[in-house]
Design a protein around this motif. Sequence first.
Motif, PDB file in Angstrom:
ATOM      1  N   PHE A  92      16.519  18.509 -30.674  1.00 45.30           N
ATOM      2  CA  PHE A  92      16.120  17.195 -30.147  1.00 45.30           C
ATOM      3  C   PHE A  92      14.681  16.864 -30.516  1.00 45.30           C
ATOM      4  N   LEU A  93      13.850  17.881 -30.646  1.00 46.13           N
ATOM      5  CA  LEU A  93      12.476  17.639 -31.065  1.00 46.13           C
ATOM      6  C   LEU A  93      12.427  17.136 -32.502  1.00 46.13           C
ATOM      7  N   THR A  94      13.282  17.695 -33.350  1.00 48.33           N
ATOM      8  CA  THR A  94      13.373  17.213 -34.734  1.00 48.33           C
ATOM      9  C   THR A  94      13.821  15.754 -34.772  1.00 48.33           C
ATOM     10  N   MET A  95      14.814  15.432 -33.975  1.00 45.34           N
ATOM     11  CA  MET A  95      15.277  14.051 -33.893  1.00 45.34           C
ATOM     12  C   MET A  95      14.175  13.134 -33.384  1.00 45.34           C
ATOM     13  N   HIS A  96      13.405  13.609 -32.420  1.00 50.18           N
ATOM     14  CA  HIS A  96      12.296  12.819 -31.877  1.00 50.18           C
ATOM     15  C   HIS A  96      11.257  12.512 -32.952  1.00 50.18           C
ATOM     16  N   VAL A  97      10.903  13.520 -33.734  1.00 50.71           N
ATOM     17  CA  VAL A  97       9.886  13.341 -34.776  1.00 50.71           C
ATOM     18  C   VAL A  97      10.401  12.419 -35.879  1.00 50.71           C
ATOM     19  N   VAL A  98      11.621  12.643 -36.333  1.00 48.87           N
ATOM     20  CA  VAL A  98      12.174  11.848 -37.438  1.00 48.87           C
ATOM     21  C   VAL A  98      12.288  10.379 -37.049  1.00 48.87           C
ATOM     22  N   THR A  99      12.818  10.098 -35.882  1.00 43.91           N
ATOM     23  CA  THR A  99      12.972   8.704 -35.460  1.00 43.91           C
ATOM     24  C   THR A  99      11.617   8.039 -35.212  1.00 43.91           C
ATOM     25  N   ALA A 100      10.635   8.807 -34.735  1.00 38.31           N
ATOM     26  CA  ALA A 100       9.303   8.237 -34.517  1.00 38.31           C
ATOM     27  C   ALA A 100       8.642   7.876 -35.848  1.00 38.31           C
ATOM     28  N   VAL A 101       8.809   8.734 -36.856  1.00 43.84           N
ATOM     29  CA  VAL A 101       8.208   8.454 -38.156  1.00 43.84           C
ATOM     30  C   VAL A 101       8.909   7.275 -38.834  1.00 43.84           C
ATOM     31  N   LEU A 102      10.228   7.185 -38.686  1.00 45.34           N
ATOM     32  CA  LEU A 102      10.976   6.104 -39.325  1.00 45.34           C
ATOM     33  C   LEU A 102      10.825   4.765 -38.600  1.00 45.34           C
ATOM     34  N   ASP A 103      10.386   4.785 -37.360  1.00 48.27           N
ATOM     35  CA  ASP A 103      10.213   3.549 -36.604  1.00 48.27           C
ATOM     36  C   ASP A 103       9.128   2.696 -37.264  1.00 48.27           C
ATOM     37  N   PRO A 104       9.427   1.476 -37.705  1.00 46.91           N
ATOM     38  CA  PRO A 104       8.429   0.669 -38.421  1.00 46.91           C
ATOM     39  C   PRO A 104       7.318   0.132 -37.536  1.00 46.91           C
ATOM     40  N   PHE A 105       7.452   0.231 -36.214  1.00 43.24           N
ATOM     41  CA  PHE A 105       6.448  -0.363 -35.332  1.00 43.24           C
ATOM     42  C   PHE A 105       5.128   0.399 -35.376  1.00 43.24           C
ATOM     43  N   VAL A 106       5.194   1.721 -35.370  1.00 52.03           N
ATOM     44  CA  VAL A 106       3.967   2.516 -35.269  1.00 52.03           C
ATOM     45  C   VAL A 106       3.404   2.921 -36.632  1.00 52.03           C
ATOM     46  N   HIS A 107       4.217   2.879 -37.689  1.00 49.76           N
ATOM     47  CA  HIS A 107       3.762   3.190 -39.051  1.00 49.76           C
ATOM     48  C   HIS A 107       3.164   4.598 -39.138  1.00 49.76           C
ATOM     49  N   LEU A 108       3.905   5.578 -38.711  1.00 51.27           N
ATOM     50  CA  LEU A 108       3.452   6.961 -38.805  1.00 51.27           C
ATOM     51  C   LEU A 108       3.892   7.556 -40.136  1.00 51.27           C
ATOM     52  N   GLY A 109       3.084   8.455 -40.653  1.00 50.99           N
ATOM     53  CA  GLY A 109       3.448   9.174 -41.868  1.00 50.99           C
ATOM     54  C   GLY A 109       4.003  10.545 -41.522  1.00 50.99           C
ATOM     55  N   TRP A 110       4.622  11.180 -42.505  1.00 52.52           N
ATOM     56  CA  TRP A 110       5.204  12.498 -42.262  1.00 52.52           C
ATOM     57  C   TRP A 110       4.131  13.541 -42.001  1.00 52.52           C
ATOM     58  N   ALA A 111       2.934  13.345 -42.539  1.00 45.83           N
ATOM     59  CA  ALA A 111       1.863  14.316 -42.309  1.00 45.83           C
ATOM     60  C   ALA A 111       1.468  14.390 -40.840  1.00 45.83           C
ATOM     61  N   VAL A 112       1.624  13.275 -40.124  1.00 48.02           N
ATOM     62  CA  VAL A 112       1.264  13.239 -38.715  1.00 48.02           C
ATOM     63  C   VAL A 112       2.123  14.200 -37.899  1.00 48.02           C
ATOM     64  N   ALA A 113       3.320  14.490 -38.393  1.00 49.81           N
ATOM     65  CA  ALA A 113       4.232  15.370 -37.661  1.00 49.81           C
ATOM     66  C   ALA A 113       3.727  16.805 -37.598  1.00 49.81           C
ATOM     67  N   VAL A 114       2.849  17.197 -38.523  1.00 46.53           N
ATOM     68  CA  VAL A 114       2.369  18.581 -38.555  1.00 46.53           C
ATOM     69  C   VAL A 114       0.854  18.693 -38.473  1.00 46.53           C
ATOM     70  N   VAL A 115       0.128  17.601 -38.686  1.00 48.34           N
ATOM     71  CA  VAL A 115      -1.338  17.617 -38.625  1.00 48.34           C
ATOM     72  C   VAL A 115      -1.771  16.910 -37.343  1.00 48.34           C
ATOM     73  N   PRO A 116      -2.270  17.629 -36.355  1.00 49.69           N
ATOM     74  CA  PRO A 116      -2.633  16.999 -35.075  1.00 49.69           C
ATOM     75  C   PRO A 116      -3.813  16.041 -35.207  1.00 49.69           C
TER      76      PRO A 116
END
Length: 229
Positions: free
Chosen positions: A65-89
Motif C-alpha cells: 500500500f505504501l508503494t501504491m501511495h507513492v506511485v499515485t502521489a507522483v502521478l497526480d498532476p496537482f502536486v507535480h512531484l518527481g520520482w526523486a522526491v520518493a527517495v530523497v527527503p
Amino acid sequence: MTTTLALTGSPLWYASRASGTLALVLLTATVTLGIAAGGRAAPRCIGRFEIGLLHRNLSLLTLAFLTMHVVTAVLDPFVHLGWAVAVVPFGASYRPLWLGLGTAALDQLLAVLVTSALRQRLGVRRWKAVHWMAYAAWPLALFHGVGTGTDTRLPLQLWLHAGCLGAVVAAVWWRLAKAGPGHITGRLPAATAAMAVPVVLGAFLATGPLQPGWAQRAAATTFVLGGGR
C-alpha cells in the motif's frame, strides 16, 4: 455546493490518500505486534512462528500500500512531484517538510526490507540494529499523514490517528510492564518516547492542522523553504 466540489477531485488524489491511510494503519499494526509480542511479552498461546509469519505478512502489505501511495502521489498532476522526491527527503517543492517526513519513513522501511533479505549474510546483530529503524519510521509516517493530509480535520481521520497512536503507546507500556527487572537504560528512552509523541502530536494538531487556514500557512511555508521570498 461544498459536497459537490469535494467530490470532484482527482481519482489519483483519492487513491493516494486511501492507500496512505491504509499503509499507516498496517504499519501501526506491524509496529504494535513487533513491540507487544517481543521478549517476555510474547503470548504463550501463540507460537513464535505464527507471530513472525503474521508480522512478515503485515510488513509486506504495508509496503504494497505504501508503494501504491507513492506511485499515485507522483502521478497526480496537482502536486507535480518527481520520482526523486520518493527517495530523497525534503526535496519537494510542495510541502517539503511533511512530504520529507514520509520519504524518510519510506527510506527506513526500504532499508529494513533490504537487510531482511540479506539477513543471513549480515548476521542477527546487524539486522536487528537496522530493524529498529522500523519503529522510528512510524512516528515520521504519522506526522507525515497529519501534516500533509487535507482531510486531517475530519472526525473519522482524527479518530483513526488517535487509534494508531493509542495502539503503539499501549504496546510500549505493555512491553515495559512485561520486561521484568533491570534494563533501565533501555526502558527510559521507550517510556520517554511513549509520553512525548502524544504530547507533541496533540500540540501540533491544536496549533496547526485543526486551525483554520492551515493549508494556506503550509503552502506559504513551502514557498519559503522552496527558495522563494
